[in-house]
Design an enzyme around this catalytic site. Sequence first.
Site, PDB file in Angstrom:
ATOM      1  N   GLN A 195       0.697  -1.117  -0.007  1.00  0.00           N
ATOM      2  CA  GLN A 195      -0.164   0.335  -0.285  1.00  0.00           C
ATOM      3  C   GLN A 195       0.368   1.105  -0.154  1.00  0.00           C
ATOM      4  O   GLN A 195       1.731   1.381   0.573  1.00  0.00           O
ATOM      5  CB  GLN A 195      -0.597  -0.511   1.290  1.00  0.00           C
ATOM      6  CG  GLN A 195      -1.543   1.342   1.283  1.00  0.00           C
ATOM      7  CD  GLN A 195      -2.414   1.331   3.029  1.00  0.00           C
ATOM      8  OE1 GLN A 195      -2.082   0.848   3.498  1.00  0.00           O
ATOM      9  NE2 GLN A 195      -3.420   1.220   2.749  1.00  0.00           N
TER      10      GLN A 195
ATOM     11  N   SER B 148       0.922   6.487   2.547  1.00  0.00           N
ATOM     12  CA  SER B 148       1.502   7.285   3.818  1.00  0.00           C
ATOM     13  C   SER B 148       2.769   8.295   3.070  1.00  0.00           C
ATOM     14  O   SER B 148       3.412   7.450   2.688  1.00  0.00           O
ATOM     15  CB  SER B 148       2.308   6.772   4.826  1.00  0.00           C
ATOM     16  OG  SER B 148       1.254   7.047   5.674  1.00  0.00           O
TER      17      SER B 148
ATOM     18  N   SER C 167       4.317  -1.787   4.371  1.00  0.00           N
ATOM     19  CA  SER C 167       4.644  -3.102   4.338  1.00  0.00           C
ATOM     20  C   SER C 167       4.125  -4.183   3.341  1.00  0.00           C
ATOM     21  O   SER C 167       3.825  -3.625   3.005  1.00  0.00           O
ATOM     22  CB  SER C 167       3.746  -3.902   5.303  1.00  0.00           C
ATOM     23  OG  SER C 167       3.262  -2.874   6.921  1.00  0.00           O
TER      24      SER C 167
ATOM     25  N   GLU D  19      -8.803  -1.473   5.964  1.00  0.00           N
ATOM     26  CA  GLU D  19      -8.042  -1.810   6.071  1.00  0.00           C
ATOM     27  C   GLU D  19      -7.396  -2.505   8.067  1.00  0.00           C
ATOM     28  O   GLU D  19      -7.888  -2.979   8.784  1.00  0.00           O
ATOM     29  CB  GLU D  19      -6.895  -0.942   6.418  1.00  0.00           C
ATOM     30  CG  GLU D  19      -5.621  -0.706   6.626  1.00  0.00           C
ATOM     31  CD  GLU D  19      -4.283   0.351   6.937  1.00  0.00           C
ATOM     32  OE1 GLU D  19      -3.268   0.343   6.653  1.00  0.00           O
ATOM     33  OE2 GLU D  19      -5.295   1.417   5.809  1.00  0.00           O
TER      34      GLU D  19
ATOM     35  N   GLU E 125      -4.824   8.802  17.454  1.00  0.00           N
ATOM     36  CA  GLU E 125      -5.958  10.522  17.263  1.00  0.00           C
ATOM     37  C   GLU E 125      -6.724  10.577  16.157  1.00  0.00           C
ATOM     38  O   GLU E 125      -7.720  11.172  16.676  1.00  0.00           O
ATOM     39  CB  GLU E 125      -4.636  11.334  16.989  1.00  0.00           C
ATOM     40  CG  GLU E 125      -3.574  11.335  18.648  1.00  0.00           C
ATOM     41  CD  GLU E 125      -2.425   9.798  18.232  1.00  0.00           C
ATOM     42  OE1 GLU E 125      -1.689   9.651  19.535  1.00  0.00           O
ATOM     43  OE2 GLU E 125      -2.052   9.490  17.694  1.00  0.00           O
TER      44      GLU E 125
END
Length: 406
Positions: free
Chosen positions: A125, A128, A160, A243, A376
């Site tokens: 994936q 990010s 990952s 996910e 968060e």
Amino acid sequence: MTTDDGGTGPGSAGWGPDEVRERVREFLAAHDPAVTERTEFLRARFDAGLAWAHFPVGLGGLGAPRSLQAVADAELAAAGAPDNDPQRIGIGLGMAAPTILRYGTPEQKERFLRPLWTGEEVWCQLFSEPGAGSDLASLRTRAVRDGDTWVVDGQKVWTSSAHTARWAILIARTDPDVPKHRGITYFVCDMTAPGVEVRPLRQITGEAEFNEVFLTGVRIPDAHRLGDEGDGWRVAQATLMNERVAIGGNPLPREGGMIARAAAVWRERPELRTLQLHDRLLELWVEAEVARLGAERVRQQLAVGAPGPEGSGLKLAFAGLNQRISGFEVELLGEDGLRYEDWTMVRPEKVDFYGRDAGYRYLRAKGNSIEGGTSEILRNIIAERVLGLPAEPRNDKDVAWKDLPR
């Protein structure tokens, strides 16, 4: 009755546990797992509709209720059938596959789903970035159209399985002149393409399970775009919701998962027990059972629709609970809990929480509150989309991405 795939069966509206068991028996009669090569067996299982019961006929499924997959899995396991090593291909199974099913073209579904499920092709994936983690929509990786292809430049991080992956799900900015959530497009990226560079990221455990990925002039055919141009944020939300369910909602038996290890130490090492630790273990055991039952409830909701924001609650609970349980286990073991046998840098194909010692579990669990969405951000999602609380103020809502301060 003849089904859509040319076999015999009850049709999509009539599948029940008995019909699924009969389908499995027929399949096993034609494909004995004791003598059938593993990959050949898994391909045949996919073609028989026994990979994802709820997927359409011809795409690994029966068009049946999602809950019947557990029936098929149990029958196949009892017969000694090989599985597809779901830990190794979890990103493909839990994130890429449902997104491709929902937004992919018929050609994309035909090309990608079968080798994804059999494990012949591993997925990662590419979401990010160094400056776009919690605020993913601010991503800077660019994709510029050049005829029937897109040229991609940028950097991704915390990826990952990038070192073993054949394909990646990727989001990139295709229009910098609109607000950040609207100028994103979703692609399938070939990890073997020229310009893709994977570098290891060494973690606190000593291993390099994560990676950073550099994309330099990577060409992606437009045929590998998922969804409409500029609609990538909506497509990505489907991936992220799946996910979080995949990370926090895996089916577990009673006293399964991380709490099983702590409870086993308690039973095996009576000399370590104290009254205070006894009370803490009971509290953690109850929390683990509540989380397990909560996950089961969400899976039941998932059986009748796509995952919603409730999956964020599962993932949030999973992260905090894993950290508290692993901390308890280290404290219970005392000096033995401080031992960590392997600090060498390895490149694992999958994460093994339970086959390692307590020190590894304690260190690795620290990442649970970051990967798959920080705790968060998940609290914000729960507050706004589950509890209906007011959203946080956003000053950049109507500002073009190119005009945002860097």
